[in-house]
Every structure is written in C-alpha cells, then in structure tokens.
Write an enzyme that holds these catalytic residues in place. Structure first.
Site, short mmCIF file in Angstrom:
data_model
loop_
_atom_site.label_atom_id
_atom_site.label_comp_id
_atom_site.label_asym_id
_atom_site.label_seq_id
_atom_site.Cartn_x
_atom_site.Cartn_y
_atom_site.Cartn_z
N CYS A 1 2.19 4.82 2.99
CA CYS A 1 1.20 4.07 2.21
C CYS A 1 1.61 3.95 0.75
CB CYS A 1 -0.16 4.74 2.31
SG CYS A 1 -0.83 4.59 3.96
N HIS A 2 1.87 5.06 0.10
CA HIS A 2 2.17 4.99 -1.33
C HIS A 2 3.41 5.79 -1.70
CE1 HIS A 2 -2.18 4.36 -0.73
NE2 HIS A 2 -1.89 3.28 -1.39
N GLY A 3 4.22 6.11 -0.69
CA GLY A 3 5.53 6.67 -0.96
C GLY A 3 5.60 8.11 -1.43
N HIS B 1 -2.54 12.43 -0.89
CA HIS B 1 -2.83 11.37 -1.84
C HIS B 1 -4.10 10.64 -1.39
CE1 HIS B 1 -1.83 7.27 -3.74
NE2 HIS B 1 -2.32 8.04 -4.68
N TYR C 1 -5.23 -2.92 -6.51
CA TYR C 1 -4.40 -2.02 -5.71
C TYR C 1 -3.07 -1.76 -6.44
CZ TYR C 1 -2.53 -0.08 -1.35
OH TYR C 1 -2.01 0.73 -0.38
#
Lengths: 422, 169
Positions: B133-135, B114, A294
């Site tokens: 989640c991933h910015g 994304h 991840y």
C-alpha cells in the site's frame, strides 16, 4: 428574503399564504435579482443540485435490492447488475453519479477561487460549502465500501486506520469505528446506515447554502457589489433558469457518456473481486476525486504527520476567506493572483496524478514538492499577495463598461494596454 | 457580575443544568457504546492452529479476530540473520528473542502498522515482508526497517498447546 412584499392574486392563495408563506418564498425565488453577467461557470450550483437529487433517487432504489451483510453484499450487487430490471442502469448512474458530483463540485470550488466568491460577505456560504464537500467525501467513501469488493474492503481498512494515528486513543477509536477487531460485518452495516443518512444532511446544508447565498446575492465575474434590483441584475426566472437548464443538458451528455459507454472506467477492476481479509491488492488507490489528498498523505514519511497534513489540506480551505487578504474579489483584476491561481490548479492536478502512481522514486519527490507548494499557496502567497499586488481598476457597475464606455474592462481584455498598466 | 448576589434562582439554574448534563450523558453513552465490539465478536477471541504441515522457510496465514496472522517456520539462516541485526539500526528497537520465544516460529499479526494492509511474504529490501500500500519494508523478524509504518508488526498473545498446535489469543 425578509424585505419581500408579495400578495397572491387568488383568494385561496391569500388565505394559504397568510398561514404559510410558501408563495412568498416561490415568488422570491423566481424574482431573485441575479447579476446579468454571470457566465457558465455559475451554472454548476444547479448542476450540483441535480447530482444530489440523482444520487438520492437512484440510491433509494438500490437500497430496495441491496443487502448490507458481509456474506451477501457482493452477491446482492451482482444480483442488481444481472437480475433486477434496469438494475445495471440504476447502479451505473449511481456509481458514475458520484464521480460526476465531484467533477461538478471541483469546478464549483475552483470557480469560487478564481472569482473570490468566498470573500466577505460570503464567508458563511463558503464554509457551509466546505462542510458539504467533507460530507460528500464521507458519503462517497462509505458508498464505495458497500459492494464489499477488494477495493471496498481495503479502502475501508486504510481510511479507518488513519484514526489510529491519533496518540493514546487512536486504537480505541478504530475498534469503535469497526465494531470489532477488523473491518467486518458490523462495519458494513453501520457504513450503510450512514451512507443513507448523509445525503439528507447534505440536502439540509444545501438549503442553508442557498439561503445564505440569497442574503448578499450572487457574486459575479467582475466581483463587484451589485445594487439589486437594478440595471445590473435580471430576475432568476426565466433568465438564469434557462441558462442553468442548457448547461445541465450539456452536463448530462457527459454523464450519459460515462454511464452508457464506459461505466467502469472510473472504478477499479479489483472491486469485482469479493472482499478477502487475507490478501491486499497489489496497488490500492482511492477513487480519482480523493487522489490529491491521498498524495499528500503519502508524501509525508511519518504516520501522524501524514494524516495531519492530509486533513489540513482540506480544513485550510475553510480559513481561506481570512488567508486571502486582498480586497479585490475577481481574479480578472488581479494579474498576479491569476497566475498563482493557474499554478494551484496545475499543482492539484499533479497531486492527483502522483496520488495514482506508486509512492516511490521520482513520483514521491514530485508529490513532496507539490504538497509543499499547496500549503505555500494558502499560507504564504495568498496573505502576502493581498498587500503587495497592484490590482487593476475595477468598474463601478456591470453596465458601466458597456454603456459608459469605461476603459477598465477594455484594458483587461486588451493585452497590450495591460502591459502599459504594469 | 461579581457584585451580583447569588440567589436561590441561580442555584436552581445550576442544579438543573448539572442534572440535565448527567441525564444527557447517561442517554448518549449507550448510543456510542453500542458501536464497540459486541459479545459475539469478543467471543471469537482465540483460535487453535495445527502447524505440523508447515515446512521450514514457509509461512501460513490464518484468520484470527478477522485479521490475518502470519506463522512462519524460519530456517536457521533466517534466525541468524534476525539475531545479527543491531538494535541501533531499528526504528522500533526490539530483540528477535523477545519477538519469537521459540526462534523457529515467528507468530505475528500480518497487519502493516501504517494503515492496516497485509504485507507480502518474502518481499522488500530486508528479506522479510513488504507492504504494497505505502511501501513499508519489514525484516525477517517482522520489524519495520524502511517506510512510513511507525512500529514493528504486532505479536499477538499465543502459546504452544503441544508440539504441533499453536493457540492464538
């Protein structure tokens, strides 16, 4: 296995064995000559078999009570926890069993990396092992979706969306995986089916893994070819059986600690909230055993390249027997490789740590450095090291350093002499 | 090999293999296609939403085909801000006029491009949405400004049935 002569003692045994040579197989497995210097890192194969059987047995029982439907799955898991006799125990064993399975498999893999067990003639064993590892990740991921909590739902959304990174056909593949336009009931039912199927595929591959192992026989801590049977080997039963059993017992203490004292410590509190397609939890992270990958995914700022980097990090392992050019198997005789080995261990642990942290600032920088190093290790360091490294002299047999008083192993153990050798 | 004469048997092998391949394909396809969205999922293709209670500066979230749709009634300041952005500054250049036909109403899929999380309202560096989640940061027009998302948030097909009702899909 082929060059095995065995005649059962009883008449019935002979009659049966002539028709189905199961007794020959059983005899092969008990007499199987095993290097006598195997240490406790070699007991994890047996431990992993135990883990697989545990997951299959507890999984079968859970499936008798679980309902694979988006409206009922969450409640049926709570029903298992509260109403079903010993349901809490069976579910906690199954949930923590997944973590224990991965703990054991990582030790098993890193043991191979240290002792060079993946090298010729054991490449097929290694590749089958990597396929098993991939299937384990698929099974664990789909199993995590089944309780239909918030982490289940959003984990499923994020992981299936990885496929949308594929140009042109990506969106179509994701819709196909979902059976709809979002993760929903059709997704849940197919994940349940596949989650039920995969352990049996793994079981079949484990048979092939062991079969392939029994052709050349076990590698061993000094990594030399062993003549078998000889003074260097002992029969599998009772010597290895008893050692494996003892190690398994120790492992079960750790397992029981998690199940009985901290059954939820490896999970996420958010998964006790029912799935809600309108709200994403503030901080979503996968289970601990997927965190290094991840971290690699998130360290690349481009969607497609991030997915490619993550998948490459796994598939690169399958090419390892050819990337590592050194003829010497065991790191015991590879002073430089041994240091890079421990750097790699630290690198993977760091990736795991930053994978659990938010992807910003210093964490992101560390993740990028660690990702770059991971690939550097496999693609640059290992191929070059095989040619450049000055390895230590290896003994001719396992018995030689003990009985023949060879200086080789003594040199390894004695650091001052090691310095002189350099 | 090339000198070997083609015989009747070679023809039979090729013909058998060809028919076999077609048969296998015809059998496998239903097994694959059954996983695609079924008729009942496709039937839920449109949703009507009453937006009369939405005040300026507020966003409501409705579910359409299992996915959240953001309906934001933008203030004049927000509209001005969205229109003032230069196209060169955008990763995925789209004019605000093309994204919100009626500038007061921004209707878009509340799904980060994304990996599919739901971005948070009025968060992030661009006064729009932020995906936890991933910015990924989105502006007040739902356009990607910073982070790993490749494209702007998607605009679904929608229309105003009357002044207070939006039909999505």
């Amino acid at each position: 296995m082929s060059d095995h002569e065995y005649t059962p003692k009883s008449n019935f045994g002979k009659w049966f064995n002539d028709r189905l040579p199961l007794l020959t197989l059983a005899n092969h497995l008990t007499d199987y000559p095993t290097p006598k210097n195997l240490n406790y890192w070699w007991t994890f194969g047996g431990i992993l078999t135990f883990c697989l059987v545990t997951q299959i047995v507890t999984g079968l029982v859970l499936a008798m009570h679980y309902i694979a439907h988006a409206d009922m799955a969450f409640d049926s898991v709570e029903h298992i926890m509260r109403d079903v006799n010993y349901g809490w125990l069976i579910r906690y064993i199954h949930a923590n069993g997944a973590s224990m399975f991965f703990l054991a498999v990582y030790i098993h893999i890193f043991r191979s990396l240290f002792y060079g067990s993946y090298k010729a003639p054991r490449e097929i064993i290694w590749i089958i092992g990597i396929i098993i590892y991939l299937l384990m990740m698929a099974a664990a991921f789909m199993g995590y979706v089944l309780p239909w909590g918030q982490m289940s739902f959003w984990g499923a959304t994020v992981i299936t969306n990885l496929f949308s990174a594929i140009p042109l056909v990506g969106e179509g593949i994701v819709t196909w995986l979902w059976g709809g336009y979002s993760v929903d009931n059709p997704t849940l039912t197919r994940f349940f089916t596949l989650h039920y199927l995969i352990p049996f595929l793994i079981l079949g591959l484990v048979v092939l893994h062991i079969w392939a192992l029994h052709v050349p026989g076990n590698n061993n801590p000094i990594g030399i070819d062993v003549k078998k049977p000889s003074k260097d080997t002992v029969p599998f039963h009772p010597y290895i059986v008893i050692k494996d059993a003892f190690a398994l017992l120790m492992f079960m203490i750790v397992f029981a600690f998690f199940v009985f004292y901290t059954p939820n410590i490896l999970g996420h509190a958010d998964n006790y909230i029912e799935a809600n397609p309108l709200v994403t939890p503030a901080h979503i992270v996968p289970e601990w055993y997927l965190l290094p990958f991840y971290a690699i995914l998130r360290s690349v700022p481009d969607k497609l390249l991030g997915v490619i980097a993550m998948l490459s990090a796994i598939f690169i392992l399958a090419a390892l027997p050819w990337l590592d050019t050194s003829k010497i198997r065991s790191a015991v005789f590879r002073p430089i490789y041994r240091q890079f080995y421990w750097i790699l261990v630290a690198d993977v642990l760091i990736l795991g740590y930053v994978g659990a942290m938010p992807a910003e600032g210093l964490y992101l920088l560390i993740a990028r450095v660690a990702t770059a190093y991971y690939f550097l290790h496999f693609l640059v360091i290992l191929p070059i090291l095989g040619f450049k490294e000055r390895t230590l002299p290896i003994p001719l047999s396992i018995t030689e350093p003990v009985l023949g008083g060879s200086s080789n192993l003594a040199a390894v153990r004695d650091d001052s002499r090691l310095e002189k050798l350099k | 090999m090339s000198e070997k004469k083609t015989e009747r048997r070679d023809f039979l092998f090729t013909a058998t293999a060809a028919v076999g391949a077609v048969g296998v394909g015809a059998t496998v396809w239903p097994m694959i296609d059954q996983m695609n969205p079924d008729a009942s999922v496709k039937a839920l293709a449109s949703t009507e939403v009453d937006v009369s209670s939405v005040n300026p500066g507020k966003t409501i979230t409705v579910l359409w085909r299992g996915k959240p749709v953001f309906i934001r009634r933008r203030t004049q300041d927000e509209i001005n801000e969205a229109k003032a952005v230069k196209l060169e500054d955008l990763k995925h250049p789209e004019k605000d006029e093309d994204r919100a036909k009626n500038p007061e109403w921004l209707v878009m899929l509340g799904v980060c491009t994304h990996l599919g999380c739901v971005p948070l309202d009025q968060k992030g560096d661009y006064n729009g949405w932020f995906c936890p989640c991933h910015g990924s940061h989105y502006d007040i027009s739902g356009r990607i400004r910073k982070g790993p998302a490749p494209t702007n948030m998607e605009i679904p097909k929608y229309e105003f049935v009357n002044a207070n009702t939006i039909k999505i899909g």
